[in-house]
Scaffold this active site. Structure first.
Site, mmCIF file in Angstrom:
data_model
loop_
_atom_site.group_PDB
_atom_site.id
_atom_site.type_symbol
_atom_site.label_atom_id
_atom_site.label_comp_id
_atom_site.label_asym_id
_atom_site.label_seq_id
_atom_site.Cartn_x
_atom_site.Cartn_y
_atom_site.Cartn_z
ATOM 1 N N PRO A 30 0.800 -1.363 -0.107
ATOM 2 C CA PRO A 30 0.006 -0.047 -0.007
ATOM 3 C C PRO A 30 0.843 1.161 -0.040
ATOM 4 C CG PRO A 30 -0.785 -1.707 1.623
ATOM 5 C CD PRO A 30 0.638 -1.996 1.179
ATOM 6 N N LYS A 31 0.275 2.377 -0.532
ATOM 7 C CA LYS A 31 0.966 3.779 -0.695
ATOM 8 C C LYS A 31 0.322 4.159 0.603
ATOM 9 C CE LYS A 31 2.429 7.657 -3.488
ATOM 10 N NZ LYS A 31 2.059 8.478 -2.344
ATOM 11 N N TRP A 32 1.168 4.636 1.635
ATOM 12 C CA TRP A 32 0.627 5.264 2.788
ATOM 13 C C TRP A 32 0.912 6.810 2.479
ATOM 14 C CZ3 TRP A 32 -1.054 2.253 6.404
ATOM 15 C CH2 TRP A 32 -0.880 1.027 6.406
ATOM 16 N N ASP A 177 -3.252 6.035 -0.369
ATOM 17 C CA ASP A 177 -3.135 6.697 -1.515
ATOM 18 C C ASP A 177 -2.609 6.062 -2.901
ATOM 19 O OD1 ASP A 177 -2.750 9.267 -2.507
ATOM 20 O OD2 ASP A 177 -0.658 9.775 -1.952
#
Length: 367
Positions: A30-32, A177
């Site tokens: 996941p894109k934090w 994100d």
């Protein structure tokens, strides 16, 4: 502090791609949506540094305490600081943590505590891992950090592009994100765009309500810096964000094109906000905050008669999270028809599940 990798370190970066890579040589995560953070720990000594190598340690005492308690004695990690409110990441709340007053930092550390999620390993014990492939870095990091349950976490990963596609769709509801793809065989390269990022991109028709001039603008050669955008809600035009990133030639064209729409602030829908002189919770255009101290935030009001189609990634409350990108004018659209109802709302998702890996499929991790 004496570690195999010492600050300053510029983190590895990512370049944007249109979709999740289908090849079998990537690890996905996941894109934090928080502050990029490098963690340096040598015993009780802990330093946190930002993407541009500036110190973050004093702003997050609760994270420093958690790192001392939860992480191995000597380690260097790349990751992200975030603040969660309920089941969502809240970037604006995270921004509030950067404050000069220690008393306020301490108060916010208790009221809106931050957390840290690790997603890469640069050093462990006396060994540097920067020249090792990501597959080895991830395996060592999983072994060293396995079992973390917060406020320090280890990000989940998958080797399955289909699973990454599901994350891309599902996790946005928790404020994430997009998705990051890391080549399994790549070493850790400072300040190099070695990774790939897939971000959400949507379009909206918005009202152009004003502009700010570019910092290089002069009376002899005026240049547009950014367009102020609005959407209607309950009959009132609300400020939703800005559009910028134009070429010099386009800046000159736009500012000339918009001159017939210039009006006085008293005749503008935002004229009632002219009384504000300090920061306020509604992000009134042209007002100051501690993030903009010293900047000229005045704007030229425009009659709200033109509609623009923009690209945006996602919302933060009632505003665009990032700068929106100009696509095209929409002369066929009536400004009053441009409301929030056109915006796609992500389905909510339990952030705790993402952090714990509670719904992680079988065999999903890169280890």
């Amino acid at each position: 502090m004496d570690l195999p990798v010492m600050p300053p370190v510029q983190p590895m970066l990512a370049k944007s791609v249109k979709g999740v890579p289908a090849s079998g040589d990537h690890s996905f995560e996941p894109k934090w949506d928080g502050f990029r953070c490098l963690v340096f720990k040598d015993g009780d000594e802990v330093e946190l540094t930002s993407r541009n190598t500036k110190p973050l340690t004093r702003y997050f005492p609760e994270v420093v305490a958690a790192i001392r308690e939860q992480l191995p004695a000597r380690i260097v990690l790349d990751g992200e600081l975030f603040v969660a409110v309920g089941d969502r990441l809240e970037f604006e709340v995270l921004q509030e943590r950067i404050h000069p007053a220690k008393s306020r930092v301490d108060m916010l550390a208790e009221k809106t505590p931050a957390a840290f999620v690790a997603f890469d390993l640069l050093a462990l014990g006396d060994e540097s891992y920067v020249d090792r492939p990501f597959s080895e870095r991830r395996a060592a990091m999983t072994e060293a950090l396995g079992g973390l349950s917060g406020p320090c976490f280890l990000t989940r990963t998958t080797l399955d592009p289909d699973e990454a596609e599901r994350w891309f769709s599902d996790f946005e509801g928790a404020g994430l994100d997009g998705v990051i793809a890391k080549p399994l065989g790549a070493r850790y390269e400072q300040n190099a765009r070695t990774m790939l990022k897939v971000k959400h991109e949507r379009t909206a028709d918005v009202v152009v309500a004003g502009y700010r001039e570019h910092k290089t603008s002069t009376p002899e050669k005026p240049l547009l810096g950014s367009l102020l955008l609005g959407l209607y809600a309950d009959g009132e035009l609300q400020h939703i964000g800005v559009s910028a990133s134009f070429t010099a030639a386009r800046r000159a064209e736009l500012i000339e094109e918009l001159q017939p729409l210039v009006c006085s602030i008293e005749d503008h829908p935002w004229g009632r906000w002219n009384e504000f002189l300090t920061a306020n919770p509604d992000r009134v255009p042209g007002t100051q905050s501690r993030w903009s101290a010293g900047k000229d935030l005045s704007f030229t009001p425009l009659r709200p008669e033109r509609v623009l189609e923009v690209k945006y990634d996602h919302m933060e409350g009632r505003r665009f999270r990032h700068t929106a990108h100009f696509k095209r004018w929409r002369p066929d659209r009536d400004p009053e028809s441009c409301g929030y109802d056109q915006l796609e709302e992500p389905v909510s998702y339990d952030l705790a599940k993402i952090l714990s890996g509670a719904d992680q499929p079988r065999g999903g991790d890169a280890t």
